[in-house]
Design an enzyme around this catalytic site. Structure first.
Site, PDB file in Angstrom:
ATOM      1  N   LYS A  56       0.843  -1.200   0.000  1.00 25.03           N
ATOM      2  CA  LYS A  56       0.000   0.000   0.000  1.00 25.03           C
ATOM      3  C   LYS A  56       0.880   1.252   0.000  1.00 25.03           C
ATOM      4  O   LYS A  56       1.877   1.317   0.733  1.00 25.03           O
ATOM      5  CB  LYS A  56      -0.885  -0.004   1.230  1.00 25.03           C
ATOM      6  N   SER A 115      -9.672   1.768   2.688  1.00 26.51           N
ATOM      7  CA  SER A 115      -8.824   2.519   1.790  1.00 26.51           C
ATOM      8  C   SER A 115      -7.761   1.686   1.076  1.00 26.51           C
ATOM      9  O   SER A 115      -7.194   2.151   0.088  1.00 26.51           O
ATOM     10  CB  SER A 115      -8.116   3.621   2.584  1.00 26.51           C
ATOM     11  N   SER A 117      -9.840  -0.557   6.904  1.00 30.45           N
ATOM     12  CA  SER A 117      -9.252  -0.439   5.563  1.00 30.45           C
ATOM     13  C   SER A 117      -8.520  -1.656   5.027  1.00 30.45           C
ATOM     14  O   SER A 117      -8.149  -1.670   3.860  1.00 30.45           O
ATOM     15  CB  SER A 117      -8.304   0.749   5.514  1.00 30.45           C
TER      16      SER A 117
HETATM   17  N1  GLN Z   1     -13.085   4.141   6.075  1.00 27.66           N
HETATM   18  C1  GLN Z   1     -12.582   4.571   7.330  1.00 27.66           C
HETATM   19  C2  GLN Z   1     -12.174   6.021   7.237  1.00 27.66           C
HETATM   20  O1  GLN Z   1     -12.428   6.589   6.240  1.00 27.66           O
HETATM   21  C3  GLN Z   1     -11.414   3.715   7.741  1.00 27.66           C
HETATM   22  C4  GLN Z   1     -10.197   4.006   6.936  1.00 27.66           C
HETATM   23  C5  GLN Z   1      -9.024   3.206   7.333  1.00 27.66           C
HETATM   24  O2  GLN Z   1      -9.123   2.165   7.989  1.00 27.66           O
HETATM   25  N2  GLN Z   1      -7.873   3.698   6.961  1.00 27.66           N
HETATM   26  O3  GLN Z   1     -11.634   6.588   8.117  1.00 27.66           O
END
Ligand code: GLN
Length: 485
Positions: free
Chosen positions: A79, A154, A178
């Site tokens: 990532k 994400s 994410s």
């Molecule tokens: N979707 C969640 C957010 O927008 C979690 C994102 C994540 O785990 N990085 O914060």
């Protein structure tokens, strides 16, 4: 069958037996990437093919001299929130344009030492803020099961790369879901380890008390193998845990049934707001776990409904502090203004996308004098209650089961204009980050449109072995992980 379709475990076995070389595996994946990447957009940066092949050849040489590790010569994806020295880190943001990290994350050093081959950096929502990878400044990633749909986020690029067989496994990060939610949307396995299990050194910070690096694989074993390589204490991460790391692969190898395992079912995770096909698949999976010998126990996690509001105060508050460093002076983009203050404003105004801007504003507000007690402090107290719900439940349980996400993958564009709808996508995953415990998503079915459904297994702090054993037993008893997009 193409070499790309091998599991990481099988690819390693073939390497060991000399049936295949890392150079051949890597070449096969590079061809795969060349064929599919235009449609999927899983990668933000691909390492140049020559250096990738050189890394594969080095791994082959190490193997020829008698070395072996579970990932020696295995090509994987990372990532783009995790630093690899010398390769740009963008975090899916314009504000880091031109930034090349001068050091590698601890997880990268560990993987390098073990001989993994890095294919490139995968797409992410900007600074990992999002649930669909649409918040990337470099275009959305497309779900390999249906290119009109999001891969989740994400870490959507990592999940899509593994699902479409452009990488044997991948790293992601999970602050509120994410790793697990994109794993569910893409039909692969995703692990969010216990907070502190994996070093965050060299992971760009989003919300430091919640961030944790996790792994993706097409099987439970593959994701566990990668976790083994990256887990462990690191003095460079002050929240890193000293506890010894079990050999996850060995711990799950011989799991046959779930006799003696107590699995909790929380009503708060199986109620209104869930797509009926998701709920149905999860309920069938639960009976499967029972057939395997697990004892099912009803449990209540009464503060679950406060997880989303608590998370959306704590995560933005921490993000607003962490992202203050992007000022146009030290890294990446600089938009020159009339004076210093104007340069800050121009750089940040142009460099950050709308979701990141929203979070910084929310977080700054929640931390400001006069509102701190009403919002941030209250959210922290709520967080404690959520953690206590889990502590109480895990006194008598090994694992808790439920859906990973309330729906299957939605259409690209469907939720971008409605942040609250987007936030709801993580309703079942956020609590584990708030409580600091571990969780895993694995495939448990498909909806009528052929989209994967994820089953979430939650474990206590350092309960990875229990979670992985249940996951592996379920996987062995089902065929979902064999389907290909
Ligand atoms: N979707 C969640 C957010 O927008 C979690 C994102 C994540 O785990 N990085 O914060």
């Amino acid at each position: 069958m193409s070499l790309c379709d091998l599991t990481l475990e099988d690819a390693h076995a073939q390497l060991q037996e000399g049936q295949v070389s890392s150079a051949e595996l890597t070449r096969a994946l590079l061809d795969r990437i060349a064929a599919l990447e235009d449609q999927v957009n899983a990668f933000l940066t691909l390492a140049d093919p020559e250096s990738i092949m050189a890394a594969a050849t080095r791994a082959d040489a190490r193997r020829a001299s008698g070395e072996d590790t579970p990932v020696l010569g295995i090509p994987i994806a990372i990532k783009d929130l995790i630093h690899i020295k010398g390769i740009p880190t963008t975090c899916g943001s314009r504000i880091l344009e031109g930034f090349i990290p001068p050091f590698s994350a601890t997880v990268i050093e560990k993987l390098e030492a073990a001989g993994a081959v890095f294919l490139g950096k995968t797409n992410t929502d900007e600074f990992a803020m999002g649930s669909s990878t649409e918040n990337s400044a470099y275009g959305a990633t497309h779900n390999p099961w249906d290119l009109q749909r999001v891969p989740g986020g994400s870490s959507g690029g990592s999940a899509a790369a593994v699902a479409s067989r452009m990488a044997f496994a991948a790293l992601g990060s999970d602050t509120g879901g994410s790793v697990r939610q994109p794993a569910a949307f893409c039909g692969v396995v995703g692990i969010k380890p216990t907070y502190g299990r994996v070093s965050r050194y060299g992971l760009v910070a989003f919300a430091s008390s919640l961030d944790q690096i996790g792994t993706f694989g097409r099987t439970v074993t593959d994701a566990a193998i990668l976790l083994n390589v990256i887990a462990g204490y690191d003095p460079r991460d002050s929240n890193s845990l000293q506890a010894a790391v079990p050999d996850y692969q060995v711990e799950i190898r011989d799991v046959e049934d779930l006799a003696g395992v107590r699995i909790g079912i929380a009503q708060e995770y199986l109620g209104s707001g869930i797509q009926p096909e998701v709920e149905a698949a999860v309920r069938v999976a639960i009976t499967r776990l029972q057939d395997l010998g697990a004892e099912l126990v009803e449990v209540s996690l009464p503060h679950t409904e406060y997880a989303l509001p608590a998370y959306y105060l704590i995560a933005p508050a921490e993000a607003s502090a962490n992202l203050a460093r992007y000022d146009g002076m030290r890294y990446g983009l600089r938009v020159r203004g009339n004076d210093l203050r104007d340069t800050y404003q121009q750089t940040r105004g142009n460099g950050f996308g709308p979701e990141v801007t929203r979070r910084i504003m929310l977080g700054t507000y929640a931390l400001s004098a006069g509102y701190y007690d009403a919002y941030y402090l209250k959210a922290q107290k709520t967080r404690t209650l959520i953690k206590q719900d889990f502590d109480r439940a895990f006194e008598q349980l090994d694992v808790i089961v439920g859906p990973t996400a309330p729906s299957t993958a939605f259409k690209i564009g469907e939720k971008v204009d409605d942040p609250l709808q987007m936030y709801l996508s993580d309703i079942f995953t956020l609590s584990m980050n708030l409580a600091g415990i571990c969780g895993l998503s694995l495939p448990c079915g498909f909806d009528h449109q052929g989209l994967p459904i994820g089953l979430q297994l939650m474990g206590p702090a350092l309960g990875e072995v229990a979670v992985l054993r249940v996951a592996r037993a379920y996987e062995q008893a089902t065929e979902w992980h064999r389907r290909q997009p």
